[in-house]
Design an enzyme around this catalytic site. Structure first.
Site, mmCIF file in Angstrom:
data_model
loop_
_atom_site.group_PDB
_atom_site.id
_atom_site.type_symbol
_atom_site.label_atom_id
_atom_site.label_comp_id
_atom_site.label_asym_id
_atom_site.label_seq_id
_atom_site.Cartn_x
_atom_site.Cartn_y
_atom_site.Cartn_z
ATOM 1 N N HIS A 172 0.831 -1.206 0.000
ATOM 2 C CA HIS A 172 0.000 0.000 0.000
ATOM 3 C C HIS A 172 0.871 1.264 0.000
ATOM 4 O O HIS A 172 0.630 2.197 -0.780
ATOM 5 C CB HIS A 172 -0.919 -0.002 1.226
ATOM 6 C CG HIS A 172 -1.692 1.269 1.401
ATOM 7 N ND1 HIS A 172 -2.719 1.631 0.565
ATOM 8 C CD2 HIS A 172 -1.571 2.281 2.303
ATOM 9 C CE1 HIS A 172 -3.212 2.798 0.955
ATOM 10 N NE2 HIS A 172 -2.532 3.222 1.996
ATOM 11 N N GLU A 182 -8.724 -2.148 6.895
ATOM 12 C CA GLU A 182 -7.643 -2.310 7.877
ATOM 13 C C GLU A 182 -8.109 -3.237 8.996
ATOM 14 O O GLU A 182 -9.295 -3.532 9.121
ATOM 15 C CB GLU A 182 -7.277 -0.947 8.501
ATOM 16 C CG GLU A 182 -7.061 0.161 7.473
ATOM 17 C CD GLU A 182 -6.445 1.436 8.050
ATOM 18 O OE1 GLU A 182 -5.968 1.433 9.200
ATOM 19 O OE2 GLU A 182 -6.456 2.446 7.316
ATOM 20 N N TYR A 197 -2.214 17.363 3.170
ATOM 21 C CA TYR A 197 -1.358 16.488 3.973
ATOM 22 C C TYR A 197 0.094 16.930 4.103
ATOM 23 O O TYR A 197 0.814 16.443 4.974
ATOM 24 C CB TYR A 197 -1.444 15.040 3.459
ATOM 25 C CG TYR A 197 -0.460 14.667 2.374
ATOM 26 C CD1 TYR A 197 0.649 13.857 2.663
ATOM 27 C CD2 TYR A 197 -0.623 15.098 1.067
ATOM 28 C CE1 TYR A 197 1.543 13.497 1.671
ATOM 29 C CE2 TYR A 197 0.259 14.755 0.081
ATOM 30 C CZ TYR A 197 1.342 13.947 0.384
ATOM 31 O OH TYR A 197 2.227 13.599 -0.595
ATOM 32 N N LYS A 253 -9.417 12.450 6.792
ATOM 33 C CA LYS A 253 -9.585 11.175 7.491
ATOM 34 C C LYS A 253 -10.489 11.287 8.714
ATOM 35 O O LYS A 253 -11.104 10.300 9.115
ATOM 36 C CB LYS A 253 -8.214 10.687 8.004
ATOM 37 C CG LYS A 253 -7.167 10.506 6.939
ATOM 38 C CD LYS A 253 -7.348 9.178 6.257
ATOM 39 C CE LYS A 253 -6.135 8.846 5.407
ATOM 40 N NZ LYS A 253 -6.244 7.479 4.871
HETATM 41 CA CA CA Z 1 -5.593 4.452 7.117
#
Ligand code: CA
Length: 397
Positions: free
Chosen positions: A117, A186, A229, A238
């Site tokens: 990832h 996740e 970010y 997020k």
């Molecule tokens: Ca994450």
């Protein structure tokens, strides 16, 4: 008195015994386990145990705070009692209860422990860099501190977030509903007992602090994230919502699911070094509007949960009962193992087929469900339940 059993081959047999919090109608929240499709009230099943009061609490936190030795004893007591007669008032069909956020989330940290990832996102976000991994990535489990207040249980609708974004072609930033809303599949690790400030958790002791594992969907607004970010990391892209599954699968149930992590090279610094770093052989599946679009394999994760907890506390930061740290998006080496749609569709350039439609990011009304299973003892499998949610339209100011 009555007996309760799980069907042959159930992923919620005596090998699992997850913990959750339920209510019936307008009744109070209480702690339960699950056998097959029956919810078993632990306040009734274990009424004579010293921590019985913890099972009539509205979260798992009081029980988790009793510590590892009691987790072992209570798990054994549950299994023993469920093999015998059970008071019928302890039992509810799963379909007749409401399941709640199982623990009060203290602090929340999200890691970034999948090399696949991190490499894919590096290629997408920083195409100019020759190495998709940042120089620190193989030396420490990269993470950021997130927002615990917006962690919600499966079944809670997710409102599309609004925010600032600025695409590469936009002369100025604009404000509005995210147009690149994504998932991140996740696992979340629940800290049962923490550490005092200034007393880091040794990597060899980390497992005794870990109570259990949940499914975790870290909803991500990629357009908000990409603009905000740099240089301090994720924030509003997020923090609007993350979804967890209602059942916490105990670490004690996952002995047969332990596997070696991929080879860690270079050797981590001594505070992260483990003779054999362990991961978990958990197979996830992501359903998008009822269709499985990817199957992320947790066993591919580079960093061990034990290393994540040791790293999280090595500077002396305290952790508390109910702390949650998530693994970061789980992605394997294959395209159909990528745990986020930004990877699966390569930034939207390669749409996937979802129920006969070409799709890239989430549309209003879409529903996403994470499920998972792992090996249990004697050839059994353990289920994790599901983390399910539907996207609602933005509420624009
Ligand atoms: Ca994450």
């Amino acid at each position: 008195m009555t007996t309760v059993t799980a069907p042959e081959g159930s992923e919620f047999g005596l090998q699992n015994l997850p913990y959750g919090v339920y209510s019936v109608g307008a009744g109070p929240r209480r702690v339960a386990t699950r056998l097959g499709d029956t919810v078993v009230d632990l306040g009734i099943l274990l009424a004579d145990l010293p921590e019985a009061e913890a099972f009539t609490a509205s979260t798992l936190n009081p029980f988790m705070a009793t510590g590892h030795e009691r987790w072992v004893a209570v798990r054994a007591a549950i299994a023993e009692r469920l093999r015998g007669d059970v008071a019928p008032e302890a039992l509810h069909p799963l379909s007749a209860v409401t399941l709640h956020l199982p623990f009060e989330v203290a602090d929340y940290v999200d890691f970034y422990a999948s090399e696949h990832h991190a490499s894919n996102l590096g290629r997408l976000f920083r195409p100019q860099n020759p190495d998709p991994l940042m120089p620190n990535w193989k030396h420490l489990p990269v993470g950021y501190h997130g927002r615990s207040a917006s962690i919600v249980v499966s079944g809670t609708d997710i409102v599309r977030p609004c925010g600032q974004r600025k695409g590469p072609q936009d002369p100025e930033p604009v404000f509005g509903p995210s147009v690149r809303l994504d998932i991140e599949a996740e696992l979340g690790f629940v800290v049962g007992t923490g550490n005092a400030m200034g007393e880091p958790i040794d990597v060899a002791d980390a497992e005794r602090h870990l109570f259990g594992v949940v499914l975790f969907n870290d909803w991500s607004a990629r357009d908000i994230q990409a603009w905000e970010y740099v240089p301090l990391g994720p924030n509003l892209g997020k923090s609007f919502a993350s979804t967890v599954s209602p059942w916490v699968v105990p670490m004690l149930a996952l002995a047969a699911a332990k596997v070696a992590t991929p080879t860690q090279e270079p050797t981590p610094l001594p505070y992260l070094a483990m003779e054999q770093p362990w991961g978990l052989d958990v197979d996830l599946a992501v359903e998008w509007n009822g269709e499985v679009v990817t199957r992320p394999p947790y066993k591919e994760m580079y960093w061990s949960p034990a290393q994540m907890l040791a790293h999280l506390t090595v500077n002396g930061a305290p952790t508390r009962t109910g702390d949650l740290f998530a693994s970061g998006t789980i992605s394997g080496p294959e395209k159909d193992q990528r745990g986020a749609f930004i990877e699966l569709t390569w930034g939207g350039a390669e749409p996937v087929q979802v129920a006969g439609e070409e799709r890239t990011f989430l549309l209003d009304g879409d529903e996403v469900v994470l499920t998972a299973s792992a090996p249990g003892p004697d050839g059994t499998r353990l289920g994790f339940g599901e983390a399910r949610a539907r996207i609602l339209p933005a509420r624009q100011a």
